[in-house]
Motif scaffolding. Structure first.
Motif, PDB file in Angstrom:
ATOM      1  N   GLU A  12     -15.200 -16.956   3.778  1.00  0.00           N
ATOM      2  CA  GLU A  12     -13.945 -17.076   4.538  1.00  0.00           C
ATOM      3  C   GLU A  12     -14.186 -17.807   5.859  1.00  0.00           C
ATOM      4  O   GLU A  12     -13.349 -18.608   6.288  1.00  0.00           O
ATOM      5  N   GLN A  13     -15.307 -17.550   6.499  1.00  0.00           N
ATOM      6  CA  GLN A  13     -15.637 -18.272   7.728  1.00  0.00           C
ATOM      7  C   GLN A  13     -15.766 -19.766   7.447  1.00  0.00           C
ATOM      8  O   GLN A  13     -15.312 -20.595   8.247  1.00  0.00           O
ATOM      9  N   GLU A  16     -12.262 -21.112   7.081  1.00  0.00           N
ATOM     10  CA  GLU A  16     -11.623 -21.213   8.393  1.00  0.00           C
ATOM     11  C   GLU A  16     -12.159 -22.426   9.168  1.00  0.00           C
ATOM     12  O   GLU A  16     -11.404 -23.143   9.818  1.00  0.00           O
ATOM     13  N   ALA A  40     -11.517 -22.728   0.515  1.00  0.00           N
ATOM     14  CA  ALA A  40     -10.558 -21.641   0.298  1.00  0.00           C
ATOM     15  C   ALA A  40     -10.585 -21.171  -1.158  1.00  0.00           C
ATOM     16  O   ALA A  40     -10.531 -19.968  -1.435  1.00  0.00           O
ATOM     17  N   GLN A  44     -11.407 -17.445  -2.634  1.00  0.00           N
ATOM     18  CA  GLN A  44     -10.477 -16.736  -3.514  1.00  0.00           C
ATOM     19  C   GLN A  44     -11.163 -16.294  -4.806  1.00  0.00           C
ATOM     20  O   GLN A  44     -10.974 -15.162  -5.257  1.00  0.00           O
ATOM     21  N   GLU A  62      -9.239  -9.108  -0.034  1.00  0.00           N
ATOM     22  CA  GLU A  62      -8.937 -10.314   0.744  1.00  0.00           C
ATOM     23  C   GLU A  62      -8.505  -9.961   2.165  1.00  0.00           C
ATOM     24  O   GLU A  62      -8.987 -10.550   3.134  1.00  0.00           O
ATOM     25  N   MET A  63      -7.633  -9.003   2.308  1.00  0.00           N
ATOM     26  CA  MET A  63      -7.138  -8.644   3.639  1.00  0.00           C
ATOM     27  C   MET A  63      -8.248  -8.048   4.505  1.00  0.00           C
ATOM     28  O   MET A  63      -8.321  -8.324   5.701  1.00  0.00           O
ATOM     29  N   LYS A  66     -10.400 -11.022   5.641  1.00  0.00           N
ATOM     30  CA  LYS A  66      -9.700 -11.824   6.650  1.00  0.00           C
ATOM     31  C   LYS A  66      -9.636 -11.091   7.991  1.00  0.00           C
ATOM     32  O   LYS A  66      -9.783 -11.696   9.041  1.00  0.00           O
ATOM     33  N   LYS A  67      -9.439  -9.788   7.954  1.00  0.00           N
ATOM     34  CA  LYS A  67      -9.432  -9.003   9.188  1.00  0.00           C
ATOM     35  C   LYS A  67     -10.806  -9.060   9.851  1.00  0.00           C
ATOM     36  O   LYS A  67     -10.910  -9.240  11.069  1.00  0.00           O
ATOM     37  N   VAL A  69     -13.011 -11.383   9.652  1.00  0.00           N
ATOM     38  CA  VAL A  69     -13.265 -12.726  10.169  1.00  0.00           C
ATOM     39  C   VAL A  69     -12.415 -13.018  11.393  1.00  0.00           C
ATOM     40  O   VAL A  69     -12.913 -13.511  12.409  1.00  0.00           O
ATOM     41  N   ARG A  70     -11.154 -12.679  11.335  1.00  0.00           N
ATOM     42  CA  ARG A  70     -10.222 -13.046  12.406  1.00  0.00           C
ATOM     43  C   ARG A  70     -10.205 -12.064  13.565  1.00  0.00           C
ATOM     44  O   ARG A  70      -9.844 -12.427  14.682  1.00  0.00           O
TER      45      ARG A  70
END
Length: 77
Positions: A12-13, A16, A40, A44, A62-63, A66-67, A69-70
């Motif tokens: 994911e990084q 991004e 991406a 996935q 996934e969530m 993403k949490k 990472v972000r």
């Protein structure tokens, strides 16, 4: 291939970072866009494989990634 949560975070990084490159308006926007799409898609696919291997819901995997990472400060501890 089963992926660890840490593998997913790295993928994911990468996605991004590729997105940021695309938004930065590199000299070859088509290549930058394709790199973003490829990164991406890799994330996935890995998230799907991880969820299946762990018996989890893919969306929740996934969530969580993403949490992490972000918003790394909220996933520490």
């Amino acid at each position: 291939m089963a992926h660890t949560f840490e593998d997913l975070v790295e993928l994911e990084q990468s996605a991004e970072a590729a997105h940021a490159q695309y938004l930065a308006g590199t000299t070859d926007p088509d290549a930058a866009r394709q790199a973003w799409i490829d990164a991406a898609a890799a994330f996935q696919q890995a998230a799907t494989e991880h969820a299946e291997a762990e018996g989890k819901v893919r969306y929740e995997v996934e969530m969580a990634v993403k949490k992490a990472v972000r918003h790394p400060e909220s996933s520490e501890g």
